[in-house]
Design a protein around this motif. Structure first.
Motif, PDB file in Angstrom:
ATOM      1  N   ASP A 129       1.078  -1.162  -0.021  1.00 30.61           N
ATOM      2  CA  ASP A 129      -0.037   0.176  -0.322  1.00 30.61           C
ATOM      3  C   ASP A 129       0.972   1.186  -0.453  1.00 30.61           C
ATOM      4  O   ASP A 129       1.825   1.089   0.687  1.00 30.61           O
ATOM      5  CB  ASP A 129      -1.367   0.298   1.242  1.00 30.61           C
ATOM      6  CG  ASP A 129      -2.130  -1.186   1.427  1.00 30.61           C
ATOM      7  OD1 ASP A 129      -2.124  -1.449   0.225  1.00 30.61           O
ATOM      8  OD2 ASP A 129      -2.522  -1.133   2.029  1.00 30.61           O
ATOM      9  N   TYR A 186      -3.632   0.689  -3.637  1.00 31.88           N
ATOM     10  CA  TYR A 186      -2.888   0.008  -2.551  1.00 31.88           C
ATOM     11  C   TYR A 186      -2.610  -1.509  -3.319  1.00 31.88           C
ATOM     12  O   TYR A 186      -2.023  -1.497  -4.696  1.00 31.88           O
ATOM     13  CB  TYR A 186      -4.418  -0.903  -2.384  1.00 31.88           C
ATOM     14  CG  TYR A 186      -5.332  -0.143  -1.450  1.00 31.88           C
ATOM     15  CD1 TYR A 186      -5.055  -0.153   0.017  1.00 31.88           C
ATOM     16  CD2 TYR A 186      -6.494   0.836  -2.335  1.00 31.88           C
ATOM     17  CE1 TYR A 186      -5.861   1.280   0.561  1.00 31.88           C
ATOM     18  CE2 TYR A 186      -7.194   1.380  -1.358  1.00 31.88           C
ATOM     19  CZ  TYR A 186      -6.654   1.681  -0.302  1.00 31.88           C
ATOM     20  OH  TYR A 186      -7.822   2.708   0.605  1.00 31.88           O
ATOM     21  N   LYS A 187      -1.840  -2.606  -2.415  1.00 31.20           N
ATOM     22  CA  LYS A 187      -1.352  -3.878  -2.873  1.00 31.20           C
ATOM     23  C   LYS A 187      -1.730  -4.309  -3.807  1.00 31.20           C
ATOM     24  O   LYS A 187      -2.910  -4.546  -3.893  1.00 31.20           O
ATOM     25  CB  LYS A 187      -1.008  -4.952  -2.228  1.00 31.20           C
ATOM     26  CG  LYS A 187       0.277  -5.366  -2.250  1.00 31.20           C
ATOM     27  CD  LYS A 187       0.612  -6.526  -0.825  1.00 31.20           C
ATOM     28  CE  LYS A 187       1.051  -7.698  -1.424  1.00 31.20           C
ATOM     29  NZ  LYS A 187       0.956  -9.247  -0.396  1.00 31.20           N
TER      30      LYS A 187
END
Length: 148
Positions: A8, A14-15
């Motif tokens: 993130d 975000y990831k």
């Protein structure tokens, strides 16, 4: 330049998100800090496959949580604790004790999911909120009794 986020990143995403960023930002910050990798067609396909799998898992987990919530909603539980003559507990009942009580009943719910507004320090009935997920929450009734 397109990158795939490995973690993130504040104000970016975000990831596993695929983002378009400035080349300088990617080369000087995201890539050296191992916050992102360069998005290639192969990597994008891998991420999309992974996201589909995770979405299915999340859906399955959510359905299981909903079943547990429906089963436990408004259920009564009893916990016996040591008290003094006036009915005050020697300590307080914490989420850990409630979690253990639920575990003994066959429901594994971690203490961080249990919300207690104020410390429980007296015998009697208390309403406890449990939040399993963002949109799945329910309440149980906890009856604290004096251990004899």
């Amino acid at each position: 330049m397109q990158v795939i986020l490995l973690k993130d990143v504040k104000n970016l995403g975000y990831k596993n998100d695929i983002k378009e960023v400035a080349v300088g930002h990617a080369v000087n910050f995201l890539l050296p800090q191992k916050l992102a990798i360069k998005a290639t067609p192969q990597k994008i396909a891998e991420i999309q496959t992974k996201q589909k799998f995770l979405a299915k898992q999340e859906s399955k987990n959510k359905k299981e949580m909903q079943v547990v919530a429906e089963k436990l909603n408004n259920q009564n539980f009893e916990l016996k604790v040591k008290t003094n003559k006036e009915g005050h507990l020697f300590g307080a009942v914490h989420a850990k004790e409630i979690s253990q009580l639920l575990k003994e009943q066959g429901y594994i719910i971690s203490g961080d999911k249990i919300k207690i507004d104020q410390n429980i320090k007296e015998v009697g009935e208390h309403e406890i909120e449990i939040k399993l997920a963002h949109d799945i929450k329910f309440k149980i009734k906890l009856n604290i009794k004096s251990q004899e």
